[in-house]
Design an enzyme around this catalytic site. Structure first.
Site, short mmCIF file in Angstrom:
data_model
loop_
_atom_site.label_atom_id
_atom_site.label_comp_id
_atom_site.label_asym_id
_atom_site.label_seq_id
_atom_site.Cartn_x
_atom_site.Cartn_y
_atom_site.Cartn_z
N CYS A 1 57.68 -26.67 29.18
CA CYS A 1 58.64 -25.19 28.95
C CYS A 1 57.98 -24.81 30.15
CB CYS A 1 58.80 -25.02 27.67
SG CYS A 1 56.83 -24.72 26.81
N GLY B 1 58.15 -31.82 16.89
CA GLY B 1 58.97 -32.71 16.66
C GLY B 1 61.05 -32.29 16.51
C1 LIG Z 1 55.65 -29.06 24.51
S1 LIG Z 1 55.31 -29.94 23.19
C2 LIG Z 1 56.12 -31.42 22.79
C3 LIG Z 1 57.27 -30.55 21.90
C4 LIG Z 1 57.94 -31.56 20.88
N1 LIG Z 1 58.74 -32.35 22.57
C5 LIG Z 1 58.82 -30.65 20.18
O1 LIG Z 1 59.93 -29.80 20.79
O2 LIG Z 1 59.25 -30.16 19.41
C6 LIG Z 1 53.37 -31.47 23.94
C7 LIG Z 1 53.50 -32.51 23.15
O3 LIG Z 1 51.85 -32.87 24.05
C8 LIG Z 1 51.02 -33.91 22.81
N2 LIG Z 1 50.01 -34.14 23.88
C9 LIG Z 1 48.74 -34.34 24.50
N3 LIG Z 1 48.66 -34.52 24.81
C10 LIG Z 1 49.60 -36.29 24.27
C11 LIG Z 1 48.83 -37.54 25.00
N4 LIG Z 1 48.08 -37.66 25.88
N5 LIG Z 1 49.89 -38.36 24.64
C12 LIG Z 1 51.13 -37.87 23.36
N6 LIG Z 1 50.66 -36.29 23.60
C13 LIG Z 1 50.34 -35.80 23.87
C14 LIG Z 1 50.85 -32.33 22.70
O4 LIG Z 1 49.89 -32.70 21.46
C15 LIG Z 1 52.02 -31.30 22.01
O5 LIG Z 1 52.70 -31.62 20.78
#
Ligand SMILES: C[S@@+](CC[C@H](N)C(=O)[O-])C[C@H]1O[C@@H](n2cnc3c(N)ncnc32)[C@H](O)[C@@H]1O
Length: 485
Positions: free
Chosen positions: A417, A295
Site C-alpha cells: 500500500c 486479515g
Molecule cells: C500490509 S500488512 C498485511 C495486510 C493484510 N494482508 C490485510 O489485507 O489485512 C503486512 C503484515 O505483514 C506482517 N509481517 C511483517 N513481517 C512479517 C514476516 N516476516 N512474516 C510474515 N508477516 C510479516 C505484519 O505484521 C503485517 O500484519
C-alpha cells in the site's frame, strides 16, 4: 476566495478578552483532544483510539461524526496548522507546551477548515485549555486563535508557505500538510509511473480527504445486491464485490456483524482479485497469504478460494495480529470459514511449508503505507525515510520466500500500500535479478476493468499495476504478478 491579507468576514478583533468560563467542556472537543493526546503520548493510531474515546465521552451520531472529523482532520492538516500557529506566536513552536499546541491545532482546524463560527471555535478551545491545562495557557490560546482567525486557509498558506516557484516541494509540504520528504517521494513515484508531474497537487489533496467507507461482499457468503439493498449503498465501479456506503455505522449491518461482509478499501479488494483472477495452468488447490494480518484480504481470498474448491493458508508474523486474522476468518461460532485450511503465526521469510507447496501466493508486504495516508491520519508524521532502509530488505526476503513455496507454474502477487519505487518495482527487480526460475506477467490482464493504472515497468519491460487515491479513489496499491517457471 479572499485576497491575501484580507480579514475573514467574521474574524475576531485582536486583543479581546478571553471568553467567560463555561460550566462544562464540550464532550466532542474533549474526545478529539484525548485522541490527539493518545496519538502523541501513547503512540496510538487515531482510528483505533477513536471508538473507545467516543464511547468514553458518550458520543453518538452527529456528535461522534464531529469529534471524528475534528481529530482526524486536525492530525492530517497538522503541518499546515503548525506553520500558521508558528506565525501567530512570539516563540518557537517547540517552546509551546505540547498540550496547548494540541488544542491550538484543534482550534485552527475549526477556524480554517470546519464550518464552526469563530466565537465557538475560540471559546470552546479556551474552555478546553482552561480545564485541561490552566488559566494562563487559556489566555495565550485565546490570543493565538484570534490571530489565526484573521485570515482564511488559502490566505494563510500564501503567507506562511515558501514561494511556490522557488521551492515547489516546500510549498506543497505546507499547503497540503505532508512532510517534505513524503512530497518528494510521491513526486518521484508519479514520475516513475510515467504520470504528469501536475498530478502531485491532486494526489496530496486526496490524502487529506477522509476516504468513503467501502464494504466487501464476500462471495458465497452474501451477494453484493443483497448488501446494496441492506445498506442503501451503491456498487463500486472497479471491484465486483464492493459496496460504497452512504454513511452510518458499517458494524450495524447484519452481514458485517456475521463476517459475510467487511469494511475494505476497493484497492485492497483489487489486490486479492489480482491473485485470484490471474490465469493459471494446472492445479489450483492451495493458496497462501504470507503476510495476512489483520486479515482483510485473507477473508476475501478465502471466500474466492471456497468458490472454486481451493483452500487458503494464512500466515502472520505477530501473534496478536494472527488473532485478528483468525477472527476475520471465523464464523460467529468460532469455526473457520469455508475455504480456510489453517491460520498460523510464523516468519514469512522462513516459511514452514515445503518448497513448491502452493498454487497462488499473496505477499502483501509490510511497507511504509505512504499510499494509505487518507486512512491513517497521523502516519505521515510518524514515518521517516529511515523506515525504508529496514523495510526493503524484509520485503525482498518475503518475496523470495514466497517464490520458494510456489510450485512451478504457480503465481505470486507482490503488493504494497505504497507507490514508492524503492519498495515496489525495485524490490521485484532485485529479487528477479537473483533468480532464474521466475518470470514477470502483466497483472492488468486479471483486472481489465481498472483504467489508467499502469505502474512503473519492471527492468525486463513487464507492466505492473499502480492505483492512486486521486485517480481511482482507492489507496495507492501496487501490484506485480510473477510466475514460477
Ligand atoms: C500490509 S500488512 C498485511 C495486510 C493484510 N494482508 C490485510 O489485507 O489485512 C503486512 C503484515 O505483514 C506482517 N509481517 C511483517 N513481517 C512479517 C514476516 N516476516 N512474516 C510474515 N508477516 C510479516 C505484519 O505484521 C503485517 O500484519
Amino acid at each position: 476566495m479572499p485576497e491575501p491579507g484580507r480579514r475573514r468576514p467574521n474574524a475576531p478583533r485582536r486583543g479581546g478578552r478571553p471568553p467567560a468560563p463555561r460550566r462544562s467542556v464540550d464532550p466532542a472537543r474533549l474526545a478529539a483532544y484525548d485522541v490527539l493526546r493518545a496519538v502523541r503520548v501513547d503512540g496510538a493510531y487515531a482510528n483505533l483510539a477513536l471508538p473507545d474515546l467516543l464511547r468514553k465521552h458518550g458520543l453518538t451520531g452527529r456528535d461522534a461524526g464531529f469529534a471524528t472529523e475534528l481529530a482526524s482532520g486536525t492530525l492530517r492538516r497538522q503541518g499546515t496548522y503548525d506553520a500558521v500557529v508558528a506565525a501567530c506566536v512570539d516563540r518557537p513552536l517547540a517552546k509551546v507546551e505540547a498540550k496547548v499546541l494540541d488544542a491550538l491545532r484543534l482550534g485552527a482546524h475549526q477556524l480554517l477548515a470546519m464550518r464552526v463560527p469563530d466565537h465557538a471555535a475560540i471559546s470552546t478551545t479556551v474552555d478546553l485549555v482552561r480545564a485541561r491545562v490552566g488559566q494562563g495557557p487559556a489566555g495565550f490560546t485565546n490570543a493565538v486563535l484570534r490571530r489565526v482567525g484573521e485570515h482564511d486557509l488559502a490566505s494563510w498558506v500564501r503567507r506562511v508557505a515558501p514561494d511556490v516557484a522557488g521551492d515547489p516541494v516546500g510549498f506543497a509540504a505546507v499547503a497540503h500538510s505532508h512532510p517534505r520528504w513524503v512530497v518528494s517521494a510521491l513526486a518521484h513515484a508519479l514520475a516513475r509511473a510515467g504520470r504528469d508531474a501536475g498530478e502531485l497537487d491532486a494526489l496530496l489533496a486526496a490524502d487529506n480527504e477522509p476516504p468513503a467507507v467501502t464494504l466487501v461482499a464476500r462471495p458465497g457468503r452474501v451477494g453484493r445486491d443483497e448488501l446494496v439493498a441492506a445498506t442503501g449503498g451503491t456498487p463500486t465501479q472497479l471491484s465486483p464485490h464492493g459496496v460504497l456506503l452512504p454513511g452510518g455505522d458499517p458494524g450495524a449491518t447484519d452481514a458485517v456483524a456475521r463476517g459475510a461482509a467487511g469494511v475494505q478499501d476497493e484497492g485492497s479488494q483489487l489486490v486479492a482479485l489480482a491473485l485470484s483472477e490471474a490465469p493459471l495452468d494446472g492445479r489450483d488447490e492451495r493458496w497462501l497469504d504470507l503476510c495476512a494480518g489483520p486479515g482483510g484480504k485473507a477473508a476475501l481470498l478465502a471466500a474466492l478460494a471456497a468458490g472454486r474448491g481451493a483452500r487458503l493458508s494464512a500466515n502472520e508474523a505477530q501473534e496478536h495480529r494472527t488473532v485478528l486474522v483468525r477472527r476475520a476468518l471465523s464464523e460467529p461460532d468460532g469455526a473457520l470459514v469455508a475455504g480456510v485450511d489453517e491460520v498460523v503465526t510464523g516468519d514469512g521469510t522462513a516459511p514452514r511449508w515445503e518448497p513448491g507447496t502452493f498454487d497462488r501466493v499473496l505477499v502483501d508486504a509490510p511497507c511504509s503505507g505512504l499510499g494509505a495516508l487518507r486512512r491513517r491520519p497521523e502516519s505521515r508524521w510518524r514515518r521517516t525515510p529511515g523506515d525504508l532502509r529496514d523495510l526493503v530488505p524484509l520485503q525482498r526476503r518475503l518475496l523470495d520466500a514466497a517464490l520458494d513455496v510456489t510450485r512451478p507454474g504457480g503465481l505470486v502477487v507482490y503488493a504494497t500500500c505504497s507507490p514508492v519505487p524503492a519498495e515496489t518495482v525495485e524490490v521485484v527487480d532485485a529479487v528477479l535479478a537473483g533468480r532464474d526460475d521466475v518470470r514477470a506477467l502483466a497483472p492488468g490482464a486479471a483486472l481489465p476493468q481498472v483504467p489508467d493504472a499502469a505502474g512503473p515497468a519492471l527492468a525486463d519491460g513487464t507492466a505492473t499495476l499502480q492505483l492512486w487515491p486521486h485517480v481511482h479513489r482507492t489507496d495507492a496499491m501496487f501490484v506485480a504478478l510473477l510466475q514460477r517457471t
